[in-house]
Design a protein around this motif. Sequence first.
Motif, short mmCIF file in Angstrom:
data_model
loop_
_atom_site.label_atom_id
_atom_site.label_comp_id
_atom_site.label_asym_id
_atom_site.label_seq_id
_atom_site.Cartn_x
_atom_site.Cartn_y
_atom_site.Cartn_z
N SER A 161 -18.92 28.31 -9.18
CA SER A 161 -19.72 27.93 -8.01
C SER A 161 -21.21 28.18 -8.22
O SER A 161 -22.04 27.48 -7.64
N GLU A 162 -21.55 29.17 -9.06
CA GLU A 162 -22.96 29.45 -9.33
C GLU A 162 -23.48 28.69 -10.54
O GLU A 162 -24.60 28.92 -10.99
N HIS A 163 -22.67 27.80 -11.07
CA HIS A 163 -23.07 26.94 -12.18
C HIS A 163 -23.54 27.73 -13.40
O HIS A 163 -24.51 27.36 -14.06
N MET A 164 -22.86 28.84 -13.68
CA MET A 164 -23.24 29.62 -14.85
C MET A 164 -22.98 28.83 -16.12
O MET A 164 -22.07 28.01 -16.20
N ALA A 165 -23.79 29.07 -17.13
CA ALA A 165 -23.74 28.27 -18.35
C ALA A 165 -22.50 28.53 -19.18
O ALA A 165 -22.09 27.67 -19.96
N GLY A 166 -21.90 29.71 -19.06
CA GLY A 166 -20.72 30.03 -19.86
C GLY A 166 -20.20 31.40 -19.49
O GLY A 166 -20.82 32.14 -18.72
N VAL A 167 -19.04 31.74 -20.07
CA VAL A 167 -18.38 33.00 -19.74
C VAL A 167 -17.88 33.67 -21.01
O VAL A 167 -17.31 33.02 -21.89
N ILE A 168 -18.11 34.98 -21.11
CA ILE A 168 -17.49 35.81 -22.13
C ILE A 168 -16.48 36.69 -21.40
O ILE A 168 -16.82 37.38 -20.44
N LEU A 169 -15.24 36.66 -21.85
CA LEU A 169 -14.15 37.24 -21.06
C LEU A 169 -13.25 38.15 -21.88
O LEU A 169 -12.72 37.75 -22.91
#
Length: 329
Positions: free
Chosen positions: A112-120
Amino acid sequence: MATIYEVAKLAGVSPATVSRVFNGMGVSDEKTLAVRDAARQLKFTPNRTARTLRRQASEVIALVIPDIENPYFTEMARGVEDVASQAGYSVVLCNTDAQMEKEAIYLQIAISEHMAGVILAAASDHTNLDELMATGRPVVAVDRGTGYDIDGVVMANRTAGQAATENLVQAGYRRIACITGPQHIETAYERAQGWRAVLARHFPDADLDELLRYSTFRVDGGREVMEELLALPDPPDAVVAGNNLLGVGAIQVLTEHGLTPPKIGVAVVGSLPFTTLTPTAVTVVRLPARHMGVTAAKMLLERINGDDQPARTVVLRNEVQPARASVRG
């Protein structure tokens, strides 16, 4: 109406690749043609709103981890932040407490916040990334896998468990227990498998199920199972701790019972963040957590910048710092 998953299946690519094609991101000509051909056959119409949102992705990435109080993940986070900051990105730190419900909320926020990517670092082997992957945002798994075809950076966990156990065997210990995290967590299971392999080779008649304890990856978990092991009719003469905080909990209990090393040998996978023992009293299998964060951040930035090579997994090696004292004197 056809879905992105049906297009991906027909084209022989991942849903993320389909999303990248329609978002105008860097994808090879061969894959682009395959995706567009599949879309025509299935009469697939991309969600134009989603495309607009993707183009508005912020210069923010999410780092989703299970326990910010664990120095291992703190060190990893520093590595991520160092690389991201240098590239002009900010990092939002999300602590899940290893709860899938909290994890799902953070992943939805990343969308929803349009983050560029995720490290999980996944909370479970049942983590659901379908919605996030469908947006085309890149995801890099750290510390443990996810079951998805995405980039990953992991430790050589089985090797770490083997190294810790072998060191205790060579120091003269024979009845070596293992305490590790939840069985469904990849790192916990693999480190226990490394322990099991060494003992099965050296002591084939040992009752390994009696000596293995799964718990939480926290100090109280280490305390609880160490007490259980000491209460056995034939308690262990050494223990392998599957992570740093388990090691702290185990050492606390041993100290309270007057059984500090080398009376009972201790080997810890991961550095000991706080202990009253001298650094040479315990075998430590060091894990390069900061390097893991650096590597993951670089891989994520490559994906954000359009890298479309097949998903790859980087396995980081560990370093053994043996205890100087042993039961052999």
